[in-house]
Design a protein around this motif. Structure first.
Motif, PDB file in Angstrom:
ATOM      1  N   THR A   1       0.841  -1.193   0.000  1.00 29.12           N
ATOM      2  CA  THR A   1       0.000   0.000   0.000  1.00 29.12           C
ATOM      3  C   THR A   1       0.880   1.248   0.000  1.00 29.12           C
ATOM      4  OG1 THR A   1      -1.776  -1.149   1.149  1.00 29.12           O
ATOM      5  CG2 THR A   1      -1.785   1.253   1.289  1.00 29.12           C
ATOM      6  N   THR A   2       1.926   1.238   0.798  1.00 30.32           N
ATOM      7  CA  THR A   2       2.840   2.386   0.869  1.00 30.32           C
ATOM      8  C   THR A   2       3.451   2.679  -0.497  1.00 30.32           C
ATOM      9  OG1 THR A   2       3.344   1.859   3.167  1.00 30.32           O
ATOM     10  CG2 THR A   2       4.910   3.285   2.011  1.00 30.32           C
ATOM     11  N   GLU A   3       3.880   1.633  -1.191  1.00 27.79           N
ATOM     12  CA  GLU A   3       4.490   1.809  -2.510  1.00 27.79           C
ATOM     13  C   GLU A   3       3.459   2.307  -3.521  1.00 27.79           C
ATOM     14  OE1 GLU A   3       7.120   2.021  -5.666  1.00 27.79           O
ATOM     15  OE2 GLU A   3       7.443   2.031  -3.509  1.00 27.79           O
ATOM     16  N   LEU A   4       2.252   1.760  -3.491  1.00 24.79           N
ATOM     17  CA  LEU A   4       1.210   2.219  -4.419  1.00 24.79           C
ATOM     18  C   LEU A   4       0.848   3.679  -4.136  1.00 24.79           C
ATOM     19  CD1 LEU A   4      -1.017  -0.977  -4.590  1.00 24.79           C
ATOM     20  CD2 LEU A   4       0.354  -0.003  -6.446  1.00 24.79           C
ATOM     21  N   CYS A   5       0.822   4.068  -2.858  1.00 21.33           N
ATOM     22  CA  CYS A   5       0.577   5.471  -2.497  1.00 21.33           C
ATOM     23  C   CYS A   5       1.642   6.367  -3.111  1.00 21.33           C
ATOM     24  CB  CYS A   5       0.574   5.653  -0.983  1.00 21.33           C
ATOM     25  SG  CYS A   5      -0.832   4.930  -0.141  1.00 21.33           S
ATOM     26  N   ARG A   6       2.893   5.949  -2.989  1.00 23.86           N
ATOM     27  CA  ARG A   6       4.004   6.733  -3.532  1.00 23.86           C
ATOM     28  C   ARG A   6       3.905   6.833  -5.053  1.00 23.86           C
ATOM     29  NH1 ARG A   6       8.257   6.431  -6.106  1.00 23.86           N
ATOM     30  NH2 ARG A   6       8.300   4.175  -6.322  1.00 23.86           N
ATOM     31  N   GLN A   7       3.635   5.704  -5.711  1.00 21.70           N
ATOM     32  CA  GLN A   7       3.561   5.683  -7.179  1.00 21.70           C
ATOM     33  C   GLN A   7       2.468   6.605  -7.714  1.00 21.70           C
ATOM     34  OE1 GLN A   7       2.968   1.630  -8.470  1.00 21.70           O
ATOM     35  NE2 GLN A   7       4.974   0.964  -7.770  1.00 21.70           N
ATOM     36  N   HIS A   8       1.323   6.633  -7.003  1.00 21.71           N
ATOM     37  CA  HIS A   8       0.167   7.366  -7.519  1.00 21.71           C
ATOM     38  C   HIS A   8      -0.055   8.718  -6.839  1.00 21.71           C
ATOM     39  CE1 HIS A   8      -1.065   4.005 -10.024  1.00 21.71           C
ATOM     40  NE2 HIS A   8      -0.778   3.216  -9.000  1.00 21.71           N
ATOM     41  N   GLY A   9       0.725   9.009  -5.822  1.00 26.67           N
ATOM     42  CA  GLY A   9       0.595  10.295  -5.134  1.00 26.67           C
ATOM     43  C   GLY A   9      -0.732  10.453  -4.410  1.00 26.67           C
ATOM     44  N   VAL A  10      -1.189   9.373  -3.771  1.00 30.18           N
ATOM     45  CA  VAL A  10      -2.469   9.399  -3.067  1.00 30.18           C
ATOM     46  C   VAL A  10      -2.307   8.853  -1.656  1.00 30.18           C
ATOM     47  CG1 VAL A  10      -3.813   9.155  -5.203  1.00 30.18           C
ATOM     48  CG2 VAL A  10      -3.121   7.102  -3.937  1.00 30.18           C
ATOM     49  N   SER A  11      -3.374   8.962  -0.873  1.00 30.48           N
ATOM     50  CA  SER A  11      -3.358   8.434   0.494  1.00 30.48           C
ATOM     51  C   SER A  11      -3.676   6.944   0.490  1.00 30.48           C
ATOM     52  CB  SER A  11      -4.381   9.178   1.353  1.00 30.48           C
ATOM     53  OG  SER A  11      -5.690   8.883   0.903  1.00 30.48           O
ATOM     54  N   ALA A  12      -3.434   6.326   1.636  1.00 32.43           N
ATOM     55  CA  ALA A  12      -3.667   4.890   1.774  1.00 32.43           C
ATOM     56  C   ALA A  12      -5.132   4.529   1.563  1.00 32.43           C
ATOM     57  CB  ALA A  12      -3.182   4.411   3.138  1.00 32.43           C
ATOM     58  N   ILE A  13      -6.051   5.386   1.994  1.00 32.61           N
ATOM     59  CA  ILE A  13      -7.477   5.074   1.837  1.00 32.61           C
ATOM     60  C   ILE A  13      -7.851   4.966   0.360  1.00 32.61           C
ATOM     61  CG2 ILE A  13      -8.284   7.468   1.980  1.00 32.61           C
ATOM     62  CD1 ILE A  13     -10.077   4.413   3.442  1.00 32.61           C
TER      63      ILE A  13
END
Length: 85
Positions: free
Chosen positions: A41-53
């Motif tokens: 989730t942390t990596e996907l947040c970083r890749q897409h510039g969004v929050s965990a939710i």
């Protein structure tokens, strides 16, 4: 409000839906194969510039579709037979 017109436009697709579309496309193209683990989730947040939710909403939508499966404490994986769901 006589004479006033309201212009309604379609809102941009929600960010979680855009992320879900991207992951779905990767599964359909074979870039993500059954059994492959998604990034954290942390990596996907970083890749897409969004929050965990936002990432969790995308993943949950794909779980409901049967494309992803979560394994507690391990991660999220492409379902073994996504094409049959």
């Amino acid at each position: 409000m006589a004479g006033q017109t309201w212009e309604l436009s379609m809102p941009a697709k929600a960010k979680w839906a855009q992320i879900a579309d991207g992951i779905r496309a990767e599964i359909q193209s074979g870039a993500l194969a059954p059994g492959d683990k998604l990034p954290s989730t942390t990596e996907l947040c970083r890749q897409h510039g969004v929050s965990a939710i936002v990432v969790r909403q995308a993943i949950n939508a794909l779980k409901v579709e049967g494309l992803l499966e979560g394994v507690g404490g391990v991660g999220v994986f492409v379902a073994e037979h996504p094409e049959s769901r």
